[in-house]
Design a protein around this motif. Structure first.
Motif, PDB file in Angstrom:
ATOM      1  N   LEU A  41      38.758  14.702 -23.578  1.00 57.55           N
ATOM      2  CA  LEU A  41      39.271  13.779 -24.587  1.00 57.55           C
ATOM      3  C   LEU A  41      39.810  14.565 -25.780  1.00 57.55           C
ATOM      4  CD1 LEU A  41      36.341  11.175 -24.575  1.00 57.55           C
ATOM      5  CD2 LEU A  41      38.569  10.956 -23.443  1.00 57.55           C
ATOM      6  N   HIS A  42      40.592  13.874 -26.593  1.00 59.49           N
ATOM      7  CA  HIS A  42      41.202  14.521 -27.748  1.00 59.49           C
ATOM      8  C   HIS A  42      40.896  13.718 -29.006  1.00 59.49           C
ATOM      9  CE1 HIS A  42      43.608  17.360 -25.313  1.00 59.49           C
ATOM     10  NE2 HIS A  42      43.498  16.387 -24.408  1.00 59.49           N
ATOM     11  N   ALA A  43      40.589  14.437 -30.086  1.00 58.89           N
ATOM     12  CA  ALA A  43      40.251  13.794 -31.351  1.00 58.89           C
ATOM     13  C   ALA A  43      41.332  14.065 -32.387  1.00 58.89           C
ATOM     14  CB  ALA A  43      38.904  14.311 -31.850  1.00 58.89           C
ATOM     15  N   TYR A  44      41.459  13.129 -33.322  1.00 54.07           N
ATOM     16  CA  TYR A  44      42.373  13.321 -34.438  1.00 54.07           C
ATOM     17  C   TYR A  44      41.775  12.621 -35.651  1.00 54.07           C
ATOM     18  CZ  TYR A  44      46.787  14.614 -36.556  1.00 54.07           C
ATOM     19  OH  TYR A  44      47.746  15.221 -37.342  1.00 54.07           O
ATOM     20  N   GLN A 105      41.453  13.182 -47.519  1.00 53.28           N
ATOM     21  CA  GLN A 105      40.074  13.395 -47.082  1.00 53.28           C
ATOM     22  C   GLN A 105      39.815  12.674 -45.764  1.00 53.28           C
ATOM     23  OE1 GLN A 105      37.044  12.214 -49.892  1.00 53.28           O
ATOM     24  NE2 GLN A 105      35.378  13.050 -48.664  1.00 53.28           N
ATOM     25  N   PRO A 106      39.249  13.351 -44.766  1.00 52.25           N
ATOM     26  CA  PRO A 106      38.946  12.701 -43.477  1.00 52.25           C
ATOM     27  C   PRO A 106      37.929  11.573 -43.659  1.00 52.25           C
ATOM     28  CG  PRO A 106      38.949  15.085 -43.246  1.00 52.25           C
ATOM     29  CD  PRO A 106      39.022  14.803 -44.717  1.00 52.25           C
ATOM     30  N   LEU A 107      38.258  10.403 -43.094  1.00 52.96           N
ATOM     31  CA  LEU A 107      37.390   9.226 -43.181  1.00 52.96           C
ATOM     32  C   LEU A 107      36.793   8.849 -41.831  1.00 52.96           C
ATOM     33  CD1 LEU A 107      39.576   6.936 -45.483  1.00 52.96           C
ATOM     34  CD2 LEU A 107      37.818   8.574 -46.155  1.00 52.96           C
ATOM     35  N   PHE A 108      37.499   9.166 -40.768  1.00 47.88           N
ATOM     36  CA  PHE A 108      37.033   8.838 -39.420  1.00 47.88           C
ATOM     37  C   PHE A 108      37.798   9.718 -38.439  1.00 47.88           C
ATOM     38  CE2 PHE A 108      40.606   6.074 -40.407  1.00 47.88           C
ATOM     39  CZ  PHE A 108      41.392   6.127 -39.263  1.00 47.88           C
ATOM     40  N   ALA A 109      37.408   9.668 -37.191  1.00 44.05           N
ATOM     41  CA  ALA A 109      38.119  10.411 -36.145  1.00 44.05           C
ATOM     42  C   ALA A 109      38.373   9.482 -34.969  1.00 44.05           C
ATOM     43  CB  ALA A 109      37.324  11.627 -35.697  1.00 44.05           C
ATOM     44  N   VAL A 110      39.576   9.526 -34.449  1.00 40.26           N
ATOM     45  CA  VAL A 110      39.947   8.757 -33.272  1.00 40.26           C
ATOM     46  C   VAL A 110      39.748   9.632 -32.041  1.00 40.26           C
ATOM     47  CG1 VAL A 110      41.750   7.423 -32.140  1.00 40.26           C
ATOM     48  CG2 VAL A 110      41.690   7.578 -34.647  1.00 40.26           C
ATOM     49  N   ILE A 111      39.122   9.069 -31.032  1.00 39.42           N
ATOM     50  CA  ILE A 111      38.904   9.793 -29.777  1.00 39.42           C
ATOM     51  C   ILE A 111      39.716   9.078 -28.698  1.00 39.42           C
ATOM     52  CG2 ILE A 111      37.197  10.770 -28.224  1.00 39.42           C
ATOM     53  CD1 ILE A 111      36.816  11.521 -31.198  1.00 39.42           C
ATOM     54  N   ALA A 112      40.625   9.829 -28.051  1.00 41.88           N
ATOM     55  CA  ALA A 112      41.538   9.193 -27.088  1.00 41.88           C
ATOM     56  C   ALA A 112      41.760  10.097 -25.884  1.00 41.88           C
ATOM     57  CB  ALA A 112      42.867   8.871 -27.772  1.00 41.88           C
ATOM     58  N   GLU A 113      42.437   9.519 -24.912  1.00 43.23           N
ATOM     59  CA  GLU A 113      42.725  10.261 -23.673  1.00 43.23           C
ATOM     60  C   GLU A 113      43.733  11.378 -23.918  1.00 43.23           C
ATOM     61  OE1 GLU A 113      41.133   9.915 -20.964  1.00 43.23           O
ATOM     62  OE2 GLU A 113      40.151   7.969 -21.141  1.00 43.23           O
ATOM     63  N   ALA A 118      45.699   9.627 -29.931  1.00 39.06           N
ATOM     64  CA  ALA A 118      44.746   9.682 -31.047  1.00 39.06           C
ATOM     65  C   ALA A 118      45.481   9.816 -32.379  1.00 39.06           C
ATOM     66  CB  ALA A 118      43.787  10.862 -30.847  1.00 39.06           C
ATOM     67  N   ARG A 119      46.512  10.651 -32.401  1.00 38.84           N
ATOM     68  CA  ARG A 119      47.261  10.901 -33.640  1.00 38.84           C
ATOM     69  C   ARG A 119      47.973   9.633 -34.113  1.00 38.84           C
ATOM     70  NH1 ARG A 119      52.540  13.193 -34.580  1.00 38.84           N
ATOM     71  NH2 ARG A 119      52.596  14.448 -36.490  1.00 38.84           N
ATOM     72  N   ARG A 120      48.590   8.911 -33.190  1.00 35.02           N
ATOM     73  CA  ARG A 120      49.312   7.699 -33.575  1.00 35.02           C
ATOM     74  C   ARG A 120      48.352   6.580 -33.978  1.00 35.02           C
ATOM     75  NH1 ARG A 120      54.696   7.946 -32.255  1.00 35.02           N
ATOM     76  NH2 ARG A 120      55.304   9.729 -30.951  1.00 35.02           N
ATOM     77  N   ALA A 121      47.232   6.477 -33.279  1.00 37.23           N
ATOM     78  CA  ALA A 121      46.264   5.417 -33.585  1.00 37.23           C
ATOM     79  C   ALA A 121      45.631   5.613 -34.961  1.00 37.23           C
ATOM     80  CB  ALA A 121      45.184   5.365 -32.511  1.00 37.23           C
ATOM     81  N   ALA A 122      45.469   6.871 -35.376  1.00 35.98           N
ATOM     82  CA  ALA A 122      44.824   7.160 -36.659  1.00 35.98           C
ATOM     83  C   ALA A 122      45.595   6.572 -37.831  1.00 35.98           C
ATOM     84  CB  ALA A 122      44.670   8.668 -36.833  1.00 35.98           C
ATOM     85  N   GLU A 123      46.892   6.307 -37.639  1.00 45.39           N
ATOM     86  CA  GLU A 123      47.716   5.772 -38.723  1.00 45.39           C
ATOM     87  C   GLU A 123      47.551   4.261 -38.891  1.00 45.39           C
ATOM     88  OE1 GLU A 123      49.618   7.690 -40.691  1.00 45.39           O
ATOM     89  OE2 GLU A 123      48.842   9.443 -39.607  1.00 45.39           O
ATOM     90  N   LEU A 124      46.827   3.600 -37.975  1.00 40.75           N
ATOM     91  CA  LEU A 124      46.774   2.139 -37.960  1.00 40.75           C
ATOM     92  C   LEU A 124      45.583   1.555 -38.712  1.00 40.75           C
ATOM     93  CD1 LEU A 124      47.775   1.554 -34.204  1.00 40.75           C
ATOM     94  CD2 LEU A 124      49.263   1.610 -36.238  1.00 40.75           C
TER      95      LEU A 124
END
Length: 774
Positions: A41-44, A105-113, A118-124
């Motif tokens: 998995l990949h995190a962003y 400042q990092p607030l959360f991390a998205v974990i995706a396939e 993950a990078r695109r979802a983090a903007e939502l």
């Protein structure tokens, strides 16, 4: 045919970096090159868009609903402690719960396939903030009543106040010194693979594997023995990967254990630059008293630093700025104070020199002020204030200078660079009054070597000799391109008198050498080289004992020769000797250890011996500026630098060259700029200018002081080389200042702030012209 009278790779000889060909061909393996297991998995990171605000609500439903997203990590998902502060002050959460303290400042991390998902979802994410007032620089922070992020330090000796009042001449002013982004070629990256029970293995790009191990264990709530951190090599570090990797290792490890799948996190360059710390900006207020000859009588210095929202390493960084605020000069009466200010910016961190460059440039500004006030050459004032005998050998922190070679270095460089004749030529050129003005400066550096946190001055190493005569080397240092592995392997090769090629250098891992110190403070070779030597000497002693018993010889009868061993009149190959030792059940493995002697430091009193020894150097740079545009170029630089008895002269020379260019970039082109909203606008190579090949000096002469030998018992009498030459770039800054000063006939110190960008140079020229006209 091979010459068997020498060994390839002995210490004090040139040897190519062990990974040089791999670097050039692209075959060197970095963390991102490790084959990913099926199901990785990949995190962003999802980051704050506000600079200082309370978090009222964080809606991540749209993030979770994005195709390919497996889940999201927030502070609620941290099984252990939500803190990654390297100093244990518990002021740096992985993810904040109530308040954001800097933009990005990092607030959360998205974990995706996939990383892209993950990078695109983090903007939502939809986050409801309540904005709060913010302060971005140390002066604004002081005016707003912000606290220090860590305890300030005071160094003093003599009576600065009365001596300033009594001095024949006195100058006080302020200087702003900008920060610097590390701009390593390889960004931050962590790759975590879950194991059974509490176990997790983390491959990452860190200068401090043991700290990453401890931080991961801390956030997971498991003992350190459950976490293995592995580092084969880094694509540059410069201090930026000492503590800043903690966040990425923690996120990858938490996600890996939560979903029981391998997880990789690699931010893009923009997020890497906005979410991680940099060199500390300083605002320095100085007050100096001096006599008619330019000799300093007293100095008072106030060093306010932009530290960011948490302490990180700001305490030791700002301490070290004071340690080097004397550079190579004796202050009879001195008072220096640090002000590590909290600001609403990313937490600044270690950077090559670790606060030392900010202290050194303050000392050089003081010298410059005196020279212009008295109408003298800056080099004359420098020489008049050098540390020397007759009571002029005590630092502001009360350490006696016992290895002072600065006067000889400067004298030799002054001659070899033809400084006096070239300075006269510069003065003659400027006297013509043209648009193009020139400047020349020769500046020294004295840099103390050791971690000021005394407990970090230790290292371990592991050496195995296999029964075929091949050697395995592992140590606690990390390789980031500086050639550490090559140097340490040379030490082992020299001990056994075998070729360098016989030694296999393996990745740094907390599974082999525990409790490692960061590869920082220029101490990598000093510490790990000595630890490896200790391990090798243990094995060598056992081999000698074996030979004494096996051949009924005396210890003096046994000699290790190039790739062979001589016992009385019998000579056998190293391989055969090792095979026989193995058959005789000789233990062919050893763990080595080293701790730096003599050092001690009492921070409360501001006294001690924080440094084992000093490294010295000098640089002479000549520049020319266009007074209509502020643009400039470096015409020539000559460097003479002290590395003691170099372990590897060609690698050390490369370190000096690279450090000079990086130091020059800090003071000329590398400008960090935040807008009024607190957003870092210089967050990519497109907006942040590091030096290019075309920016290097047109003539660039670099030499090592081959006559120098460390008087202390360092590894093979060598000296550290990583940080000290960084300060040699100050010679360019000082030369620019002379060129600017020429427009007002050198009657006034231009007081350039750093970085001296073309805009800064142009404004200084116009300011001096206006003053002359008035």
């Amino acid at each position: 045919m091979k010459d068997d009278t020498t060994i390839r790779g002995a210490v004090h000889t040139d040897l190519q970096h062990d990974s040089a060909i791999k670097h050039a061909t692209g075959s060197a393996t970095y963390t991102d090159d490790i084959a990913e297991p099926v199901g990785t998995l990949h995190a962003y990171l999802g980051v704050s868009t506000e600079t200082h605000a309370r978090i009222h609500n964080m809606d991540l439903s749209a993030v979770c609903a994005t195709p390919g997203v497996v889940g999201v990590l927030t502070a609620d998902d941290i099984p252990g402690h939500n803190d990654i502060s390297p100093t244990g002050r518990e002021d740096e959460p992985v993810f904040p719960t109530e308040k954001v303290e800097f933009n990005g400042q990092p607030l959360f991390a998205v974990i995706a396939e996939t990383r892209d998902a993950a990078r695109r979802a983090a903007e939502l994410a939809e986050i409801d903030y309540e904005r709060l007032p913010h302060a971005l620089d140390p002066i604004a922070a002081q005016e707003a009543g912000y606290p220090h992020v860590t305890d300030p330090l005071t160094l003093q000796r003599g009576e600065a106040g009365p001596a300033l009042e009594a001095a024949p001449h006195r100058i006080s002013a302020r200087m702003s010194v900008g920060g610097q982004d590390h701009m390593y070629l390889e960004g931050h990256i962590a790759f975590a693979i879950p194991g059974e029970d509490d176990d997790v293995a983390v491959h990452c790009s860190t200068q401090h594997p043991s700290e990453a191990q401890h931080m991961v264990a801390h956030v997971l709530g498991v003992p350190s023995n459950a976490v293995a951190v592995n580092v084969r090599r880094m694509g540059g570090g410069f201090g930026g990967k000492e503590s800043q990797m903690n966040l990425f290792c923690a996120v990858a490890a938490i996600a890996a254990k939560k979903w029981n799948r391998a997880v990789k996190i690699r931010p893009d360059r923009d997020q890497d630059m906005t979410a991680t710390g940099k060199r500390h900006d300083f605002v320095i207020d100085y007050d100096v008293g001096f006599d008619d000859e330019g000799r300093i009588q007293a100095v008072d210095g106030q060093f306010a630093a932009r530290c960011g929202f948490s302490s990180d390493l700001s305490g030791p960084v700002t301490d070290r700025a004071l340690f080097h605020a004397d550079n190579a000069y004796f202050y009879p009466n001195v008072r220096l104070e640090s002000h590590p200010m909290k600001t609403n910016t990313v937490s600044n961190t270690a950077f090559r020199g670790f606060g030392g460059p900010q202290g050194v440039i303050a000392a050089e500004r003081i010298i410059e002020e005196i020279a212009y006030a008295l109408g003298k050459d800056t080099l004359e004032i420098r020489k008049a204030n050098f540390y020397g005998p007759d009571g002029r050998d005590l630092t502001p922190y009360h350490q006696k200078i016992e290895d002072n070679i600065i006067a000889r270095l400067v004298e030799e460089l002054e001659t070899s660079a033809d400084y006096q004749a070239r300075r006269r030529a510069v003065l003659d050129h400027n006297a013509l009054g043209g648009i193009i003005r020139r400047g020349i400066a020769l500046t020294p550096v004295k840099f103390g070597i050791s971690f000021t946190a005394t407990w970090y001055n230790q290292a371990g190493a592991l050496v195995h000799i296999y029964n075929d005569g091949s050697i395995h080397l592992n140590h606690g240092g990390t390789e980031m391109g500086q050639g550490l592995n090559t140097k340490v392997a040379q030490v082992v090769a020299d001990t056994f008198q075998v070729d360098f090629d016989r030694i296999k250098i393996t990745r740094t891992t907390t599974e082999k050498v525990p409790n490692t110190s960061a590869t920082a403070a220029s101490s990598g070779s000093d510490l790990n080289g000595m630890a490896a030597l200790d391990a090798a000497e243990q094995i060598k002693a056992r081999l000698i004992d074996f030979a004494v018993e096996r051949w009924q010889a005396e210890p003096d009868d046994i000699r290790f020769l190039p790739n062979r061993v001589e016992i009385r009149d019998e000579v056998i190959t190293f391989n055969d000797f090792i095979k026989q030792a193995y058959m005789a059940r000789v233990h062919l493995s050893a763990a080595g250890f080293y701790k730096t002697p003599k050092i001690h430091w009492d921070r409360a009193s501001g006294k001690g011996r924080p440094f084992y020894y000093y490294a010295y150097g000098a640089a002479c740079s000549e520049v020319e500026i266009d007074t209509l545009t502020g643009e400039y170029r470096v015409l020539r630089t000559d460097i003479l630098h002290d590395v003691g008895r170099s372990l590897n002269p060609v690698i050390d020379k490369g370190q000096v060259e690279g450090a000079f260019i990086q130091g020059m970039g800090w003071l000329t082109t590398e400008e960090l700029w935040w807008d009024d909203a607190g957003r870092l606008r210089t967050h990519a190579p497109s907006t942040y200018k590091i030096p290019l090949a075309s920016d290097r000096p047109r003539i660039f002469n670099v030499n090592l002081a081959d006559w120098s030998e460390n008087r202390e018992m360092t590894i093979k009498r060598s000296k550290a080389v990583g940080e000290p030459p960084f300060m040699l770039g100050i010679s360019v800054f000082e030369a620019l200042s002379m060129a600017v000063a020429s427009v007002a006939d050198y009657r006034e110190c231009p007081r350039l702030d750093a970085p001296a960008t073309p805009e800064c140079v142009l404004m200084a020229v116009e300011r001096l012209k206006a003053g002359r006209a008035a």
